[in-house]
Motif scaffolding. Sequence first.
Motif, short mmCIF file in Angstrom:
data_model
loop_
_atom_site.label_atom_id
_atom_site.label_comp_id
_atom_site.label_asym_id
_atom_site.label_seq_id
_atom_site.Cartn_x
_atom_site.Cartn_y
_atom_site.Cartn_z
N UNK A 157 -12.78 27.83 5.48
CA UNK A 157 -12.67 26.97 6.67
C UNK A 157 -13.46 25.68 6.55
N UNK A 158 -14.52 25.68 5.75
CA UNK A 158 -15.38 24.49 5.68
C UNK A 158 -15.05 23.59 4.50
N UNK A 159 -13.99 23.93 3.78
CA UNK A 159 -13.57 23.08 2.66
C UNK A 159 -12.61 22.01 3.17
N UNK A 160 -12.90 20.78 2.84
CA UNK A 160 -12.05 19.67 3.31
C UNK A 160 -10.68 19.73 2.66
N UNK A 161 -9.66 19.58 3.47
CA UNK A 161 -8.29 19.52 2.97
C UNK A 161 -7.67 18.14 3.24
N UNK A 162 -8.52 17.15 3.46
CA UNK A 162 -8.02 15.80 3.71
C UNK A 162 -7.24 15.30 2.50
N UNK A 163 -6.18 14.53 2.79
CA UNK A 163 -5.38 13.90 1.74
C UNK A 163 -5.63 12.39 1.81
N UNK A 164 -5.86 11.78 0.66
CA UNK A 164 -6.11 10.34 0.60
C UNK A 164 -4.95 9.64 -0.10
N UNK A 165 -4.54 8.52 0.47
CA UNK A 165 -3.47 7.69 -0.10
C UNK A 165 -3.98 6.28 -0.30
N UNK A 166 -3.62 5.69 -1.42
CA UNK A 166 -3.86 4.27 -1.64
C UNK A 166 -2.58 3.55 -1.24
N UNK A 167 -2.69 2.50 -0.43
CA UNK A 167 -1.50 1.93 0.20
C UNK A 167 -1.58 0.41 0.24
N UNK A 168 -0.44 -0.24 -0.02
CA UNK A 168 -0.33 -1.68 0.22
C UNK A 168 0.75 -1.91 1.28
N UNK A 169 0.47 -2.86 2.15
CA UNK A 169 1.42 -3.23 3.20
C UNK A 169 1.59 -4.74 3.14
N UNK A 170 2.83 -5.21 3.05
CA UNK A 170 3.10 -6.64 2.95
C UNK A 170 4.17 -7.04 3.95
N UNK A 171 4.15 -8.33 4.30
CA UNK A 171 5.23 -8.90 5.10
C UNK A 171 5.31 -8.43 6.53
N UNK A 172 4.15 -8.25 7.21
CA UNK A 172 4.21 -7.83 8.61
C UNK A 172 4.06 -9.00 9.57
N UNK A 173 4.17 -10.22 9.03
CA UNK A 173 4.19 -11.42 9.87
C UNK A 173 5.63 -11.71 10.26
N UNK A 174 5.93 -11.59 11.55
CA UNK A 174 7.31 -11.76 12.02
C UNK A 174 7.81 -13.19 11.86
N UNK A 175 6.89 -14.15 11.69
CA UNK A 175 7.29 -15.56 11.61
C UNK A 175 7.61 -16.01 10.19
N UNK A 176 7.40 -15.14 9.18
CA UNK A 176 7.67 -15.51 7.79
C UNK A 176 9.17 -15.43 7.52
N UNK A 177 9.81 -16.58 7.34
CA UNK A 177 11.26 -16.64 7.13
C UNK A 177 11.61 -16.16 5.72
N UNK A 178 12.51 -15.18 5.63
CA UNK A 178 12.98 -14.72 4.33
C UNK A 178 12.03 -13.81 3.59
N UNK A 179 10.93 -13.39 4.24
CA UNK A 179 9.93 -12.57 3.56
C UNK A 179 10.37 -11.12 3.49
N UNK A 180 9.99 -10.46 2.41
CA UNK A 180 10.26 -9.04 2.21
C UNK A 180 9.08 -8.24 2.77
#
Length: 834
Positions: free
Chosen positions: A535-558
Amino acid sequence: MAMAVANHHESGDNINRHLDSSGKYVRYTAEQVEALERVYSECPKPTSLRRQQLIRECSILAHIEPKQIKVWFQNRRCRDKQRKEASRLQSVNRKLSAMNKLLMEENDRLQKQVSHLVCENGYMKQQLTTVVNDASCDSVDTNPQPALRDANSHAGLLAIAEETLTEFLSKATGTAVDWVQMPGMKPGPDSVGIFAISQRCNGVAARACGLVSLEPMKIVEILKDRPSWFRDCRSLEVFTMFPAGNGGTIELVYMQTYAPTTLAPARDFWTLRYTTSLDNGSFVVCERSLSGSGAGPNASSAAQFVRAEMLPSGYLIRPCDGGGSIIHIVDHINLEGWSVPDVLRPLYESSKVVAQKMTIAALRYIRQIAHETNGEVVYGLGRQPAVLRTYSQRLSRGFNDAVNGFNDDGWSIMHCNGAEDIIVAVNSTKHLNSISDSLSFLGGVLCAKASMLLQNVPPAVLVRFLREHRSEWADFNVDAYSAATLKAGAFAYPGMRPTRFTGSQVIMPLGHTIENEEMLEVVRLEGHSLVQEDAFVSRDVHLLQICTGIDENAIGACSELIFAPINEMFPDDAPLVPSGFRVIPVDTKTGDAQDLLTAANHRTLDLTSSLDVGSAAENGSNASSRCILTIAFQFPFENNLQENVANMACQYVRSVISSVQRVAMAVSPSGLNTVSCSKLSPGSPEAVTLALWICQSYNHHLGSDLLRTDSLGGDSLLRQLWDHQDAILCCSLKPQPVFMFANQAGLDMLETTLVALQDITLEKIFDESGRKALCPDFAKLMQQGFACLPSGICVSTMGRHVSYEQAVSWKVFADSEDNNLHCLAFLFVNWSFL
């Protein structure tokens, strides 16, 4: 500036004088100044005890009062500050002068372009009056291509190089292309640069010019290393290089680029690249395709590629007075849009897409390197910027490899029952060994992928939702399986280690580019063992993540969300097997969507096919907006479990697609939303309403305005609240209050995000003494409706202590007349990290 210089000289003169016992100014001797300077270099702000010790230990200072020593150090610090400020102002002035020069040159170029168009217009009018209905006019080529020289001889290649140089310069600084300003990107001193796209030309083209604080040769080196900054570049190989006079070089280059989706083949280029210097001290790297599909290296290596054409393109780098460089970038290509399904055609015929993926990306990358080189960028967890850039590049490259599935990487198509809409590909151990030698115990990696058409869904909004609401689409047990299979002997299939996940994620910022167009972060998925003895052993999962293009005003951006399981120790050489989403906007230039989907060999799903088309059409232009979503999930497997993992992958990706369908309906602005977002993200109607309640309740309880302007409403009020310099947080009225909203300063203070904020309780941000001190004030708050708290210390989610000068708390009412209590608000004034 003159006054500042005068004050500087005056302070420099006064600093070496002091009052003697008779009240007269006496100069410090050279020996005294030297002794004081030695101490200042070690400690610019010595304590009273240190100053007294200095007087005792240094006999030449024995007759000077401690107060005068204190004044000397104060003046010395002031002079240092003035020097730094003067240096900063000189640097800013040089940058503004260079930018002004750049804008003047751009204005001259535009004036020439206007004159050229006026002349061309007059000539066309004259032709029309003299030749009426002349059918031969249709055969006139407004963009004549120069005849290619003999590419098999040294002299012929040199002639092509010089011709390429001339044509490139005419595009970079002349009027060879009809440039128009890139939508949504206005030039100015604070902007990245000046961006333009082609209006009428053969192929698609984009242009950028800007100021960067790097030396020209360093910029040349970076730009020529295209795989380091152009995320779509799979490989670049120089086959031949020889000198070309004037210190220049000619190279024959073969480049392969990734396809952005599973619906079209990748592209490759066979080009001549010419690097040289000009008489004015500028450097040029220009490039163009040599000939058609027959040229280049071994044909078998290019079997999965369509040969694209690069028209004269390149980089002009001019040294700038006082340091730095002015860069002109031109990208002009023909991506052979005929070879892709019609639904993707706009993606291959859009200058906006080329601008975002190549031209703007190149300039942004150079500016990023410049800021890192100058020490202006500091990242968390003690990581060097180059290491974090490598992580981002590895995530992006791994995802692109999975989407494209090249045969020479070891990928082959695997057929699964009932998976017509999903492509399943499998790779060998060879690929895994290229990722990490520690994965040799595995049999390979399997990828389930699909591409689909989305109607009326803003890419930035969709990716932001997927990032902030992972529990809405992901199965954390599958994430745990993917993480565990990267560890030898951990376990082989889901369910072998019973784990319960809380459904929450904690996003820990790791690094970001200077304009926040790309964010690198570590995501922790909280899990607990269901076995009593474990019960006291951590079962957390870690992810390395990149997020791009969340600016709604960027025309043509992916827009992208790419992630990979990673060890919680986060080693620099960690193996990465990325999965994720890519959303690319496409202009509507074609016919019915269903016909297009059929033409794509049933590999496209229309996620919005269940929507009422008639209702959607009533929403005008929004209803015609489209984007292509590509999903690719990778699963490492052991040899004896390939079939099991393949079936699990198909089922899981199909469930993700189903979840994304619900998300697409939720975030669609068409008014057809059946699912509302429970989170208070900036810009949502709930956030606007809450901002109004916060300000009204503050005025009701404290008798003053929280914001300076009392006539604001709607989005403007929310924007001012979001940008407020002090931390503003709201928490729920539960027995254990949990935060539900914070402005940007509040998120910065707690070092968290809007998503992770909602897993933080009020008591978590205070230590033991802070919680005890809060109790009486909390009781006062609940009784009279507000409370003013003295200065104190709280704790961020990263464990750092934060001091604040004052805190104010008040009740937030949804309806001031009925006293309908909604939440509690806290304002932390002048906070700072200790």
